[in-house]
Design an enzyme around this catalytic site. Structure first.
Site, PDB file in Angstrom:
ATOM      1  N   LYS A  35       0.873  -1.244   0.324  1.00 27.57           N
ATOM      2  CA  LYS A  35       0.285  -0.224   0.303  1.00 27.57           C
ATOM      3  C   LYS A  35       1.038   1.521   0.033  1.00 27.57           C
ATOM      4  CE  LYS A  35       0.037  -0.116   4.747  1.00 27.57           C
ATOM      5  NZ  LYS A  35      -1.644  -0.323   6.240  1.00 27.57           N
ATOM      6  N   ARG A 112     -11.028   0.050  13.736  1.00 26.96           N
ATOM      7  CA  ARG A 112     -10.953   1.532  11.873  1.00 26.96           C
ATOM      8  C   ARG A 112     -11.544   0.710  11.109  1.00 26.96           C
ATOM      9  NH1 ARG A 112      -4.970   1.492   9.496  1.00 26.96           N
ATOM     10  NH2 ARG A 112      -5.476  -0.785   8.805  1.00 26.96           N
ATOM     11  N   TYR A 238      15.419  29.767   8.895  1.00 24.34           N
ATOM     12  CA  TYR A 238      14.037  30.170   9.275  1.00 24.34           C
ATOM     13  C   TYR A 238      13.908  29.916  10.000  1.00 24.34           C
ATOM     14  CZ  TYR A 238      13.042  30.316   4.272  1.00 24.34           C
ATOM     15  OH  TYR A 238      12.807  30.405   2.080  1.00 24.34           O
ATOM     16  N   MET A 286      12.639  24.250   2.001  1.00 25.18           N
ATOM     17  CA  MET A 286      12.302  24.052   0.957  1.00 25.18           C
ATOM     18  C   MET A 286      12.874  22.968   0.129  1.00 25.18           C
ATOM     19  SD  MET A 286       9.831  24.510  -1.975  1.00 25.18           S
ATOM     20  CE  MET A 286       7.951  25.589  -1.235  1.00 25.18           C
TER      21      MET A 286
HETATM   22  C1  LIG Z   1      -0.510  -1.494   6.740  1.00 23.62           C
HETATM   23  C2  LIG Z   1      -0.788  -2.768   6.963  1.00 23.62           C
HETATM   24  C3  LIG Z   1      -0.264  -3.732   7.434  1.00 23.62           C
HETATM   25  C4  LIG Z   1       1.393  -3.888   7.063  1.00 23.62           C
HETATM   26  O1  LIG Z   1       1.653  -2.980   8.419  1.00 23.62           O
HETATM   27  P1  LIG Z   1       3.304  -2.934   8.964  1.00 23.62           P
HETATM   28  O2  LIG Z   1       3.056  -2.413  10.371  1.00 23.62           O
HETATM   29  O3  LIG Z   1       3.389  -2.220   7.711  1.00 23.62           O
HETATM   30  O4  LIG Z   1       3.666  -4.185   8.322  1.00 23.62           O
HETATM   31  C5  LIG Z   1      -0.845  -5.012   7.004  1.00 23.62           C
HETATM   32  N1  LIG Z   1      -1.878  -5.572   7.539  1.00 23.62           N
HETATM   33  C6  LIG Z   1      -2.930  -4.465   7.274  1.00 23.62           C
HETATM   34  C7  LIG Z   1      -4.597  -4.516   7.531  1.00 23.62           C
HETATM   35  C8  LIG Z   1      -3.029  -3.464   6.953  1.00 23.62           C
HETATM   36  O5  LIG Z   1      -2.903  -2.164   6.915  1.00 23.62           O
END
Ligand SMILES: *Cc1c(COP(=O)(O)O)cnc(C)c1O
Length: 342
Positions: A35, A112, A238, A286
């Site tokens: 992802k 979630r 800055y 930046m």
């Molecule tokens: C992001 C995610 C993972 C992997 O999580 P990590 O902490 O990066 O290993 C596994 N399962 C689900 C459902 C996730 O959303």
């Protein structure tokens, strides 16, 4: 002249990390979580290093909001997570090419996504009755696999709610794979490591990546482009957040938050130059950041600076900036040129 900044993807390190994660969960099959565009690496760029996985796990399609995405899942034989009744409604309305393989997600305490424990079996029964659904596997996601709270509470909920149901199971993210998968029941049929595949420690600063035998898979480098001297009382950048207490040599590197270097990294964050580790001085801007060069007398314009990666664990930089390695990797700016090391 191109700007002297570059990210390097270490294909060998991706392969290494997958081997390491497999060793942590012997017998389980492994999804490389890709992802967030493979945690900022780019799915296409990370593909070669991760192709040894048994599958790729993405979240976007699983969170599909339109029935069209379900059509795509069936056509491409993608497996997808089902975490709400509306997805079951979509499946029920949908003509399939081939029966879907779905992962029914239990909300065991992360709060979630997923079905609440008391609604999980009803969802399972509904799915089982649909001709559009073939195999049903069971999953949940841990909120505290990396910390003291651990997985015991959520694991007990998952076991109780899924007891006696058929189907494969998957519960482990990176932290659970490395910390809890000695237990064969916990590693189950599939593990889903994300951050650890990319060489980040899932439980920094308790354990660093080296402790887990993981290697950095992305190095962000830049070069020093200018030098200068500060007199006592001179400030840098800055907001003048750093003021020299004595005369010192400084250099400016061609990297800033627009490339992905954390804006909130405070003075003192290490930035390796020519192998040594001078301090970051003042605020990151930046496209520029300033380092203290007194510890590296030989460094000058053209010297390489590592923002994170080989030579400087991303978790250390992230920690100093009050964030996590996940965020830095995923925020690598699209305009940074990336080369893939074979
Ligand atoms: C992001 C995610 C993972 C992997 O999580 P990590 O902490 O990066 O290993 C596994 N399962 C689900 C459902 C996730 O959303």
């Amino acid at each position: 002249m191109p700007r002297p900044i570059q990210a390097i993807i270490h294909t060998d390190a991706l392969r290494h990390n997958l081997r390491r994660l497999r060793a942590a969960a012997p017998g389980a099959r492994l999804w490389a979580v890709v992802k967030a565009n493979a945690y900022g690496h780019g799915i296409e760029r990370a593909y070669e290093g991760l192709r040894g996985a048994d599958g790729f796990a993405l979240l976007d399609l699983a969170e599909a909001e339109r029935a069209r995405d379900l059509e795509l899942c069936s056509r491409l034989a993608l497996w997808h997570a089902v975490h709400g009744d509306e997805q079951i409604d979509w499946l029920a309305m949908h003509k399939t090419h081939a029966p879907h393989h779905v992962f029914l997600k239990l909300n065991s305490g992360m709060n979630r996504l997923g079905f609440a424990p008391e609604r999980f079996r009803a969802a399972h029964a509904r799915l089982s009755a649909l001709p559009q659904v073939g195999e049903i596997s069971l999953m949940t996601h841990f909120s505290d696999a990396d910390g003291d709270k651990g997985i015991a509470g959520q694991w007990a909920v998952f076991q109780r709610v899924t007891d006696g149901l058929p189907g494969e199971r998957s519960v482990c993210n990176s932290a659970a794979t490395l910390r809890h998968a000695q237990d064969a029941a916990v590693r189950a049929d599939w593990v889903r490591p994300g951050i650890a595949a990319y060489g980040g420690s899932p439980d920094f600063p308790t354990h660093d990546a080296a402790h887990w035998g993981l290697r950095p898979t992305m190095t962000l480098t830049s070069k020093l482009i200018a030098s200068g001297a500060l007199q006592t009382g001179d400030s840098v950048g800055y907001g003048s957040t750093f003021t020299a207490a004595q005369p010192m040599r400084v250099r400016v590197a061609a990297c800033g938050y627009a490339a992905g270097s954390p804006l909130h990294a405070p003075t003192g964050t290490p930035e390796p130059v020519d192998g040594a580790r001078p301090r970051l001085l003042g605020r990151v801007s930046m496209d520029r950041l300033t380092v203290d060069l007194d510890p590296v007398p030989q460094a000058g314009p053209g010297s390489a600076v590592t923002l994170w990666g080989q030579g400087l664990p991303i978790d250390e930089v992230a920690h100093a900036a009050g964030t996590i390695g996940y965020e830095l990797m995923c925020a690598l700016a699209p305009r940074v040129p990336v080369v893939v090391e074979a």
